[in-house]
Design an enzyme around this catalytic site. Structure first.
Site, short mmCIF file in Angstrom:
data_model
loop_
_atom_site.label_atom_id
_atom_site.label_comp_id
_atom_site.label_asym_id
_atom_site.label_seq_id
_atom_site.Cartn_x
_atom_site.Cartn_y
_atom_site.Cartn_z
N THR A 40 9.11 7.30 -10.69
CA THR A 40 8.40 5.53 -10.57
C THR A 40 6.60 5.71 -10.95
OG1 THR A 40 9.79 6.04 -8.04
CG2 THR A 40 7.02 5.71 -7.71
N GLY A 95 -3.89 10.07 -4.83
CA GLY A 95 -2.87 8.90 -5.47
C GLY A 95 -4.17 8.02 -6.08
N ILE A 115 -7.42 8.03 -5.58
CA ILE A 115 -8.52 8.45 -4.95
C ILE A 115 -9.13 8.97 -5.90
CG2 ILE A 115 -9.71 9.02 -3.36
CD1 ILE A 115 -7.84 7.85 -0.72
N GLY A 154 9.17 3.87 -2.20
CA GLY A 154 8.37 4.68 -3.45
C GLY A 154 7.53 5.58 -2.91
N LYS A 182 -1.59 19.67 -1.37
CA LYS A 182 -2.70 18.60 -1.98
C LYS A 182 -4.30 19.78 -1.24
CE LYS A 182 0.19 13.77 -1.92
NZ LYS A 182 0.37 12.75 -1.29
N GLY A 230 2.38 6.26 -4.58
CA GLY A 230 3.04 4.71 -5.07
C GLY A 230 2.79 4.45 -6.39
N1 HSE Z 1 5.03 11.44 -0.75
C1 HSE Z 1 3.87 11.89 -1.53
C2 HSE Z 1 2.96 10.52 -0.15
C3 HSE Z 1 3.37 10.61 -2.54
O1 HSE Z 1 3.34 10.20 0.60
O2 HSE Z 1 1.72 11.03 -0.17
C4 HSE Z 1 2.21 11.35 -3.03
O3 HSE Z 1 1.28 12.28 -3.38
#
Ligand code: HSE
Length: 439
Positions: free
Chosen positions: A28, A149, A151, A201, A219, A312
């Site tokens: 992805t 993502g 950000i 995804g 994170k 995504g």
């Molecule tokens: N699986 C993670 C989420 C993807 O849903 O935030 C992005 O790190």
């Protein structure tokens, strides 16, 4: 065969200043990165001022159908040869996980290659060690895409806020759980929302990591490593996921004027991932679907809130490319990019001696049998007696003989649901820390 940036396509021989990039993984995120490297090659070269070639893309399956933009000639199933190739200067790792990806990243760093990665699992569990290795080898490891993502939070912490004393960092860090909770708020079932998140995804290959709060904890560990200069790893973060939440919990939140969110937050000496009731006016209540919201509270900066696409392929690929541009610039000008190596010995920018600000507590109520111990347990857990006064009767209900008791209560703004307290999110107040020494 490599793919040469168009501006240099006429050359018969690569300039020695041309940077050679290899990509590991084409799922992805990886396919999004490949498409941008190929489709936006001119812009990337122009913004970095450096010519580059995409040398190879290592994939698991050569036979998998792929977008037309990716030339088949770039694909290889031999990722190890790619990271061992002396011609490769930069390795972009989009495989994910702590298995083969960890080995490849380590090998690439040992071989003196710059690494760009979106791998939060790896950074959360071995970040300090890998950054130290990169530092020792005179290369960089950058990972803007590992948190939030699109950000731009990693570079914000390491560069823009390098002079700030951070009091708190965190927020809504997982797109999949936010997507599920948003859908449940609209009346959809947990199972159907999860299936949709997987189809779109957002979810990890094993969505357990999303719904049990592991992804958010990864994170948070990365953010805390950067914000507080200490080697916090995922296993040290107290964590509750969303799997035990029921539609009733969502309804209860609605009735109280709250949203139910999976909040991940760290302060200097404390960290936590938990479902929480967040007031509808609060920034953490705002992200919908797969969006994230990340807030940094600094002693002098006050609160800064960042929101946007947290999961995504395209948003994450965009963050990867921002690291690629940074690394190309770094190589081009022969000096460090904005992301400096950070190690455990980095002293946080602080002169403060106040105790850390406590986070809301996760309390398990497995053995409670009636209202009185529930109240005592809440008091013992640090809830204010004032908050428990004059509240409606606490109702307890035995589920079956030996099973834990389900307790439902509305305690001012606190609620106890399904054996756990879902805390009301309480903010740190930077103004309480304005007195005394400053940076
Ligand atoms: N699986 C993670 C989420 C993807 O849903 O935030 C992005 O790190």
């Amino acid at each position: 065969m490599s793919l040469t940036h168009p501006a240099h396509a006429g050359r018969t021989q690569l300039d020695r200043d041309t940077v050679r990039i290899a990509l590991l993984g084409c799922g992805t995120v990886g396919s999004g990165v490949a498409n941008l490297l190929i489709g936006s090659a001119s812009a990337i070269a122009a913004r970095s001022g450096v010519a580059f070639t995409l040398e190879a893309i290592a994939v698991l399956s050569l036979g998998k159908p792929r977008t037309d933009r990716i030339p088949r000639s770039l694909l290889t199933a031999d990722a190890r040869s790619v990271v061992l190739d002396p011609a490769v200067d930069v390795v972009i790792e989009c495989i994910g996980g702590t298995g083969v990806a960890a080995d490849l990243v380590e090998t690439a760093l040992l071989r003196g290659k710059h690494v760009v990665t979106a791998n939060k699992d790896l950074l959360a569990t071995r970040g300090p060690e890998l950054r130290a290795l990169a530092h020792a080898r005179g290369v960089t490891i950058t990972y803007e895409a590992a948190v939030g993502g699109a950000i731009p939070i990693v570079r914000t912490l390491t560069a823009s806020l390098a002079g700030e004393e951070i009091l708190e960092v965190g927020g809504v860090l997982n797109g999949t759980t936010n997507f599920i909770l948003s859908a449940m708020f609209e009346g959809e079932s947990y199972a159907s929302a999860l299936a949709k998140a997987q189809r779109l995804g957002f979810a990890e290959s094993d969505p357990t990591n999303d719904v049990e709060g592991v992804d958010a904890a990864h994170k948070l560990a990365i953010l805390a490593q950067l914000a507080f200069g200490r080697g916090l790893v995922t296993s040290e973060i107290p964590r509750v996921g969303i799997t035990r939440l029921t539609p009733d919990d969502v309804t209860l939140a609605k009735r109280l004027g709250y949203r139910l969110k999976l909040v991940a937050c760290a302060r200097r000496d404390a960290s936590l991932v938990t479902p929480a009731f967040v007031h509808t006016d609060h920034p953490f209540a705002q992200p919908a679907g797969p969006q994230n919201c990340i807030r940094i509270t600094g002693r002098n900066s006050g609160s800064l809130t960042f929101a946007g696409a947290g999961a995504g392929g395209a948003p994450t690929a965009s963050a990867v490319i921002s690291d690629v541009v940074a690394v190309l610039r770094h190589i081009g000008v022969g000096r460090h990019v904005g992301i400096l190596p950070v190690d455990d010995s980095l002293t946080p920018v602080t002169t403060a001696h106040e105790p850390s600000i406590p986070l809301p507590r996760i309390v398990r109520l497995h053995s409670l049998r009636d209202a009185r111990p529930a109240r005592e347990a809440l008091l013992a857990a640090g809830f204010q007696a004032r908050a428990l006064d004059g509240v409606p009767a606490i109702r307890t209900e035995r589920v079956d003989g030996e099973a834990p008791v389900r307790i439902e209560a509305i305690l001012a703004a606190h609620a106890i649901v399904a054996q756990s307290i879902i805390p009301l999110w309480e903010d740190v107040d930077p103004h309480a820390y304005q007195e005394g020494s400053h940076v």
